[in-house]
Design a protein around this motif. Structure first.
Motif, PDB file in Angstrom:
ATOM      1  N   GLY A  13       0.869  -1.183   0.000  1.00 50.41           N
ATOM      2  CA  GLY A  13       0.000   0.000   0.000  1.00 50.41           C
ATOM      3  C   GLY A  13       0.891   1.213   0.000  1.00 50.41           C
ATOM      4  N   ASP A  14       0.715   2.107   0.965  1.00 47.31           N
ATOM      5  CA  ASP A  14       1.459   3.350   0.952  1.00 47.31           C
ATOM      6  C   ASP A  14       2.764   3.187   1.735  1.00 47.31           C
ATOM      7  OD1 ASP A  14       2.105   5.819   0.273  1.00 47.31           O
ATOM      8  OD2 ASP A  14       0.553   6.837   1.459  1.00 47.31           O
TER       9      ASP A  14
ATOM     10  N   ALA B 269       4.007   0.686   7.569  1.00 46.90           N
ATOM     11  CA  ALA B 269       3.232  -0.128   6.613  1.00 46.90           C
ATOM     12  C   ALA B 269       3.543  -1.612   6.803  1.00 46.90           C
ATOM     13  CB  ALA B 269       3.557   0.306   5.187  1.00 46.90           C
TER      14      ALA B 269
END
Ligand code: GLY
Length: 349
Positions: free
Chosen positions: A78-79, A153
């Protein structure tokens, strides 16, 4: 399914735990200070080319193979804070230029992309570069990641994939030692193979009215010292010193002075920035600067010794450990990291 315990919750331990849990293995991770240590302090360069040294071809190949895995590693997370802006290596004088010419020839020989540019052309790319920068290299393929965003993350993705964050070391079929500079105390074979290599970093934030930070990572060589400036949202991480001084984690005043002085030569505008953090970390050094990734004995895998390249090498290290767990072939470039190069013939084998 293998039950494994990963000792160490830095970028390597978390990446191994996450990828193994994604594959359906039962994973516990033990670290009293998860997501801290050298991974927390790091600049975040993913830079096999600009960290390359003559004689370290296996490391360049391993780093390049891991960098190829980075985009999908980041996308799966993801980020994760990946920046694809690239890197500039700046030369201030004739001696630096000669060193850059050697680096450019070496990496071009190995088929990597580098462009030699004048100071003027470099300032067109990065207007914050100072007038002292005479020439340099543009290395578009050397990337960077926000290490703290990445750690967060990885921690979230690991928990989501089912990794258990254990308060004590549980029983397991396989133990993965991924405790960075501290790994030497966890297995007799590692005692003489892993050593702490201290590095100080600074974090700077652009205040209002100051020139904005560059987009690309800027590296340079000033008065014989290497310095790098890695962009963050509205700021920079400046690093890093390098000393062999055991487990001492106190930043040294002289180290901080040199980093500030050298960073200013490259980007004069940083004198207007706020100095928000001074931290020291301990890189896990190995005798040949290649990591140690492989079986140490039945039931024990090591994944440490990543020295200056822990963030870069996280994807390929995780894939290698998962392949070992599943008795599958490991990535070919990771063969050079097998600890057997040091442990063969040892009384512990
Ligand atoms: N990777 C850069 C450093 O260890 O300072």
């Amino acid at each position: 399914m293998v039950h494994l315990v990963v000792i160490g919750g830095g970028v390597i331990g978390l990446s191994v735990a996450w990828r193994a849990a994604q594959r359906g293995h039962g994973v516990s991770l033990y670290d009293p200070h998860t997501a801290r240590g050298a991974s927390w302090v790091a600049g975040g360069m993913l830079a096999p080319v600009t960290e390359a040294w003559h004689g370290e071809e296996s490391l360049l190949d391993l780093g390049s193979a891991s960098l190829e895995r980075w985009p999908s590693f980041a996308a799966d997370l993801g980020d994760a804070g990946l920046s694809t802006a690239g890197t500039i290596v700046a030369a201030l004088d004739q001696a630096d230029r000669a060193e850059l010419d050697r680096l450019a020839a070496y990496v071009a020989e190995r088929g990597r992309d580098v462009d030699a540019l004048t100071g003027r052309a470099l300032r067109q790319l990065e207007p914050a570069l100072g007038p002292a920068v005479r020439a340099g290299l543009h290395v578009p393929g050397d990337l960077s990641v926000d290490n703290r965003q990445l750690l967060s993350a990885l921690r979230d993705a690991s928990a989501q994939a089912g990794v258990r964050f254990a308060a004590t070391v549980p029983e397991a079929d396989v133990t993965v030692i991924a405790a960075g500079a501290w790994s030497g105390s966890l297995h007799p074979l590692l005692e003489k193979l892993v050593r702490p290599v201290k590095g100080e970093i600074l974090r700077l934030e652009a205040r209002s009215g100051a020139l904005p930070p560059p987009t690309r990572t800027i590296r340079g060589h000033v008065e014989g010292r290497h310095v790098y400036l890695v962009p963050r949202a509205n700021g920079l991480v400046v690093g890093a010193t390098q000393y062999e001084s055991g487990f001492d984690l106190h930043p040294k005043a002289g180290g901080v002075r040199d980093l500030l002085n050298d960073a200013e030569q490259l980007l004069p505008g940083i004198t207007e920035y706020a100095l928000t953090e001074v931290t020291a970390g301990l890189r896990p050094g190995s005798p040949d600067n290649l990591p140690l990734v492989g079986w140490l004995e039945p039931g024990v895998i090591v994944a440490t010794g990543h020295y200056r390249n822990g963030l870069l090498l996280a994807p390929i290290t995780a894939d290698t450990v998962v392949a070992l767990l599943e008795d599958e072939p490991i990535p070919p470039e990771a063969k050079a990291a097998d600890p057997i190069r040091f442990t063969e013939g040892s009384p512990w084998k």
